[in-house]
Write a protein that holds these residues in place. Structure first.
Motif, PDB file in Angstrom:
ATOM      1  N   ALA A  75      -9.186   4.116  -1.038  1.00 36.31           N
ATOM      2  CA  ALA A  75      -8.525   3.220  -0.092  1.00 36.31           C
ATOM      3  C   ALA A  75      -9.022   1.781  -0.248  1.00 36.31           C
ATOM      4  CB  ALA A  75      -8.765   3.704   1.346  1.00 36.31           C
ATOM      5  N   ALA A  76     -10.302   1.629  -0.489  1.00 36.60           N
ATOM      6  CA  ALA A  76     -10.850   0.277  -0.633  1.00 36.60           C
ATOM      7  C   ALA A  76     -10.277  -0.418  -1.866  1.00 36.60           C
ATOM      8  CB  ALA A  76     -12.377   0.349  -0.722  1.00 36.60           C
ATOM      9  N   ARG A  78      -7.407   0.165  -3.244  1.00 36.48           N
ATOM     10  CA  ARG A  78      -6.002  -0.175  -2.996  1.00 36.48           C
ATOM     11  C   ARG A  78      -5.889  -1.429  -2.137  1.00 36.48           C
ATOM     12  NH1 ARG A  78      -1.018   3.873  -1.481  1.00 36.48           N
ATOM     13  NH2 ARG A  78       0.580   2.250  -1.322  1.00 36.48           N
ATOM     14  N   GLN A  79      -6.748  -1.545  -1.132  1.00 38.68           N
ATOM     15  CA  GLN A  79      -6.710  -2.730  -0.274  1.00 38.68           C
ATOM     16  C   GLN A  79      -7.030  -3.991  -1.079  1.00 38.68           C
ATOM     17  OE1 GLN A  79      -9.426  -1.851   2.905  1.00 38.68           O
ATOM     18  NE2 GLN A  79      -8.010  -0.457   3.950  1.00 38.68           N
ATOM     19  N   ARG A  80      -8.035  -3.927  -1.962  1.00 43.40           N
ATOM     20  CA  ARG A  80      -8.375  -5.086  -2.804  1.00 43.40           C
ATOM     21  C   ARG A  80      -7.202  -5.457  -3.702  1.00 43.40           C
ATOM     22  NH1 ARG A  80     -11.684  -4.665  -6.628  1.00 43.40           N
ATOM     23  NH2 ARG A  80     -12.050  -2.398  -6.647  1.00 43.40           N
ATOM     24  N   GLU A  82      -3.938  -4.768  -3.209  1.00 39.24           N
ATOM     25  CA  GLU A  82      -2.838  -5.320  -2.411  1.00 39.24           C
ATOM     26  C   GLU A  82      -3.127  -6.761  -2.011  1.00 39.24           C
ATOM     27  OE1 GLU A  82      -2.672  -2.433   0.673  1.00 39.24           O
ATOM     28  OE2 GLU A  82      -1.202  -1.151  -0.379  1.00 39.24           O
ATOM     29  N   ALA A  83      -4.382  -7.056  -1.674  1.00 39.87           N
ATOM     30  CA  ALA A  83      -4.753  -8.420  -1.305  1.00 39.87           C
ATOM     31  C   ALA A  83      -4.600  -9.362  -2.497  1.00 39.87           C
ATOM     32  CB  ALA A  83      -6.189  -8.447  -0.779  1.00 39.87           C
TER      33      ALA A  83
END
Length: 309
Positions: A75-76, A78-80, A82-83
């Protein structure tokens, strides 16, 4: 382990900057699909092939995108990602990949390949499978020469009819060593494989070992016979019963003037990797070198010629 495939859409003008930006954020395993880079690569390496996969060209038509892969539990990560994509002002899609044993699945692309009347090209992990054919065992993932291409098959089929026990063979542009190994498997006493790529020397030697061949039966060398006089002179100290050149038309044409140095009156030269549209160019170059094309074999768009001095 389940994985997600992320596709970042960009433009040919910006793709290098996007790659740098993603790499700087820790995403290093990137797959670039870009029509402009593909065409540049083709132009810069045109001398090494005559045939380009038209299906692949069509698939890349108009494309400029980057793919990367993350575990679905990351999840981390993916968040990086997407950002980063938002910061770059780009769009991205995500799709799940099937649960697959990636370390083993690639092997499905290399089944045993029957060639001619008596030969079979076998990946090393199936080397012990029973067969009535003569096995040519290879690691197919390392370099050109797996037995699947028509140009290679035609040479092997021609060799079946020509090779006799005790033959000496010279293989110019040996790649994986498949043709040298085939010559030995068919009864040649010795085979020398020469390639301009230093990696090919070790790969061909390794493939030969899978088949039980080593020096002095098999010798692998690195060099360019048209540019390296010492290599040329060393190879030309003897004549070979069979000389093999399975490359592309332009390379064969460049080699043509020196090929007679390796041939005696009874020797045979086999040239392949020739598109039908280049056959007459190759024939003319061989004839200017004092050689005679005695047979032409055809498979799909490819031609293989048998030549005598």
């Amino acid at each position: 382990m389940a994985w997600l495939e992320f596709t970042v859409n960009t433009t040919p003008e910006n793709i290098d900057d996007v790659v740098c930006a993603l790499t700087a954020r820790g995403f290093s395993d990137l797959v670039i699909e870009d029509q402009a880079e593909f065409e540049t690569f083709l132009d810069e390496n045109r001398a090494y092939w005559d045939y380009i996969d038209e299906t692949l060209q069509k698939q890349l038509q108009g494309l400029s995108r980057i793919k990367l892969y993350l575990e679905d539990t990351d999840a981390a990560g993916r968040q990086r990602l997407e950002a980063a994509v938002r910061e770059l002002g780009l769009t991205m899609t995500a799709a799940p990949l099937p649960d697959t044993d990636w370390e083993e699945s690639w092997k499905q692309n290399y089944p045993p390949q029957e060639v001619g009347q008596s030969l079979i090209v076998v990946p090393y992990w199936l080397a012990d499978e029973p067969t009535n054919r003569k096995k040519v065992i290879l690691d197919p993932g390392l370099t050109f020469g797996t037995g699947a291409h028509p140009s290679t098959q035609m040479v092997m089929e021609t060799m079946e009819k020509l090779v006799r026990p005790g033959f000496s063979c010279l293989d110019l542009g040996s790649g994986s060593g498949i043709l040298s190994i085939t010559a030995l498997r068919l009864g040649s006493q010795t085979a020398v494989g020469v390639d301009i790529d230093p990696k090919a020397e070790d790969i061909a030697r390794e493939n030969a070992s899978y088949n039980g061949f080593a020096a002095p039966a098999f010798t692998a060398l690195t060099g360019n016979v048209t540019e390296d006089a010492s290599l040329m002179n060393a190879l030309a100290e003897k004549h070979y019963d069979l000389v093999l050149v399975n490359i592309v038309a332009d390379v064969i044409i460049g080699l043509a003037p020196v090929l007679p140095r390796f041939l005696s009156e009874g020797s045979t030269l086999i040239c392949s990797g020739i598109l039908d549209t280049r056959l007459e160019d190759v024939r003319s170059a061989l004839e200017r070198a004092g050689l005679t094309v005695t047979d032409v074999k055809a498979k799909q768009d490819w031609r293989c010629v048998t030549v005598k001095r």
